[in-house]
Design an enzyme around this catalytic site. Sequence first.
Site, PDB file in Angstrom:
ATOM      1  N   ASP A 185       0.832  -1.203   0.000  1.00  0.00           N
ATOM      2  CA  ASP A 185       0.000   0.000   0.000  1.00  0.00           C
ATOM      3  C   ASP A 185       0.873   1.261   0.000  1.00  0.00           C
ATOM      4  O   ASP A 185       1.951   1.271  -0.602  1.00  0.00           O
ATOM      5  CB  ASP A 185      -0.926  -0.045   1.232  1.00  0.00           C
ATOM      6  CG  ASP A 185      -2.265   0.615   0.997  1.00  0.00           C
ATOM      7  OD1 ASP A 185      -2.287   1.850   0.847  1.00  0.00           O
ATOM      8  OD2 ASP A 185      -3.282  -0.088   0.973  1.00  0.00           O
ATOM      9  N   HIS A 229      -3.578   5.974   3.817  1.00  0.00           N
ATOM     10  CA  HIS A 229      -4.362   4.839   3.365  1.00  0.00           C
ATOM     11  C   HIS A 229      -3.870   3.509   3.929  1.00  0.00           C
ATOM     12  O   HIS A 229      -4.650   2.701   4.445  1.00  0.00           O
ATOM     13  CB  HIS A 229      -4.338   4.809   1.834  1.00  0.00           C
ATOM     14  CG  HIS A 229      -5.243   3.824   1.203  1.00  0.00           C
ATOM     15  ND1 HIS A 229      -4.858   2.539   0.889  1.00  0.00           N
ATOM     16  CD2 HIS A 229      -6.518   3.932   0.795  1.00  0.00           C
ATOM     17  CE1 HIS A 229      -5.857   1.902   0.316  1.00  0.00           C
ATOM     18  NE2 HIS A 229      -6.885   2.726   0.243  1.00  0.00           N
ATOM     19  N   SER A 535     -11.288  -0.472  -0.883  1.00  0.00           N
ATOM     20  CA  SER A 535     -10.026  -0.505  -0.145  1.00  0.00           C
ATOM     21  C   SER A 535     -10.248  -0.829   1.318  1.00  0.00           C
ATOM     22  O   SER A 535      -9.384  -1.418   1.976  1.00  0.00           O
ATOM     23  CB  SER A 535      -9.312   0.846  -0.249  1.00  0.00           C
ATOM     24  OG  SER A 535      -8.696   1.020  -1.489  1.00  0.00           O
TER      25      SER A 535
END
Length: 808
Positions: A185, A229, A535
């Site tokens: 990620d 994220h 996600s």
Amino acid sequence: MSKLGRSVVYFLIFSVMLSTFGLGAAASQSGQASPATLASLYGDIDLSSSAPTTVIVELEEESIVEAKHKGKKQSKERLAKVRGQVIKELTTKVPDAKVNREYDFLFSGFSVELPAKNIPALLSARGVKAVYPNVEYTVDVVETGVALAEEVSPEMKDSAPYIGSNRVWEELGVTGKGVTVAIIDTGVDYTHPDLAHAFGEYKGWDFVDNDDDPQETPPGDPRGGATNHGTHVAGTVAANGQIKGVAPDAKLLAYRVLGPGGSGTTENVLAGIERAVQDGADIMNLSLGNTLNNPDWATSIALDWAMAEGVVAVTSNGNGGPNNWTVGSPGTSRQAISVGATRLPYNAYAAELFTSSGVSYPSAKVMGFSDEEALLALDGQTYEFVDVGLGLAQDFEGKNVQGKIALIQRGEIPFVDKAQNAKHAGAVGAIIYNHVPGEIPFEIPGMAVPTIKLSLEDGQKMLNELEKGNHTVQFSIEFVKTVGETVADFSSRGPVMDTWMIKPDVSAPGVNILSTIPTHNPEDPHGYAALQGTSMASPHVAGAAALLLEKHPDWTVEQVKAALMNTAEELFAPDGTRYPHNTQGAGSIRVWDAIQTEVLLLPGSHSFGVVYKENETEVKRTQVQILNLTDKRTRYEVEAAFDGNPEGLKVRASRNLNVRPNGSQTLQVTVEADPAKLQAGYYEGTITLKGSGQELVVPTILFVQEPDYPRITHFYFDGDREEGYSLIVYLPGGAEELTFLVYEWTGSAVGDYIGTIGTYTEVPKEFSEYHWDGTIGGQPLESGQYAIFALATKAGQTTQLGLLAELK
């Protein structure tokens, strides 16, 4: 190359410049291969350009893992030798070619930067199997609010308990201990108090900066924005503090493959996948993607071999919904577990607006909100409303919306950004009206301010009210009902082109998910936020897989995947209809049921592919393996059918089976399809097994005649009047006919038809590029914006896609 649009469009051009499979002239000049023996070229690559371009080269020489699973010997030394020979040949032909990364474990090849016009030299190089674009992967989420640390408790994270994680912790004592999950990620804030326990001395690897510190991008990086994220994803998997993840005692490894701003490319993603497997990860999570629906891109290939090597690969399905065929790589992987997003049960509200007597707004509906109290605070209240155009940040400049309602037109930027801009400007709510006739069909949970949606017609009424001097609106908000778990509108749908596989495989909560984020402040390290997207759904499945592997360490990746799919909860839309297989997959995961299952069906879904009308009766077959996980012989009942039992489809399967203790048996399923008795289209079915007190379902699909995938999925425009314009289209299955049309653009809608640029026949698969000189009927168009549409037709079906083009 500019990418000006992915919405509806129409375009025109005079001559076919090239297509990805029309490279014979360029390739034959090398003198080494005929067009028939060239390597395959995939993707959107302008071979007429001299611009430096990075591509991924796949070699014919098999990777270490691929060779291993084919019973062959392979070594890093041999691969290095073969790779070196190809690179030497390439750099002899193209001296300024620069090799960036080399791969040998899961994927055999390398990434290289070279002028795009020299890529044909790669296609004729000995030992090259395929060339892929170094596509951009991005995170695509919506931040719905940053939470203060003192406001956060484990109970606030509803999604882990909802799928049954708490019950597994409390009743079985299973928490993911001893299982390692790789987060591929934007990096992870391994210093976060809720995550520090999950990391050892070795944290993973940073492929952006090429060091052993896979920390998130902090604020102030000149290359782009700060990221959060990966930390949010990691928290959903294994946080253990004020927030508890699905597997709170799992170990984590972080691989930073997406850099500043949350974007990265294939070469780093591939490298991250390879390293995660070699570092000993049991599970990997990839909450990233692109928009191209193709099963054979480099990343998907690497994930398939990672699964073959025994690593559970979990990936988000994409945020391109709600239409079918919107799943993108790597969610298109044949083997990895692709995950769609759901919204947890919620309260639905009705909305009414009043501005003056005699004016009604029948289309008024609640679009979204992040806080029920903020929505209900509007009820019975009167506010001043202000027209802020499209709701862009600059549209609020010089306008006072503090404590007021922002009236916004749909278009140009996402709904959530419009609401966020309204909140930043001080508005207490927003009204968004459509920019084309009719209502806005979407609900968008988690909007930054309570938001009401209107049709174009009702939006015009509010603008008329402003012209009359009436600047106030009164709200009536009323509770309607509690809605059960639903599939998020943004969640991408399958199936996968070419393989026709059902995707996603499963779904999981992905709306308003509260988890960890970095603060980049050591004195205040507790950061939390609510985000949404597939996600956020994917790490729920990765965490669930960690619980399954702790409880069943001898399970294969196929068994883990099947357990999650077999026991998933079937989902129904608010109107009571069952969501299609390619919307929800097998359903929403239930980890308690998966971990306790006494029988498995492998694979967890199946596509029978395509039956063509011109064929006579065709027979399709598949095998499903039944695994009896109990220590007693068990009798199972089996049923196989297509929805509605359509005439022309006959399904046969063994009805009753006895399987020995801890044994397996193969179930044969046969479909006899008579195209003469079937309408062209898409048929859904199920294989149902009952036994051991359980009922397991395997979703199946079958297509009659050419599948109804979009004939055109991507359309790009670039260029200027001096050099000419390029029209690039992506046709997954090619087209019998392709037409480009030009229309006036009024500034807010498509205007009068101007003319046809051209019509082309027998257009090949994948990408094709056309040149246009900017004229219609020999007359040059004036500079300005135009709406250009591409119409692709095949097997009687036409798909249109349009964009706004600037002629200059």
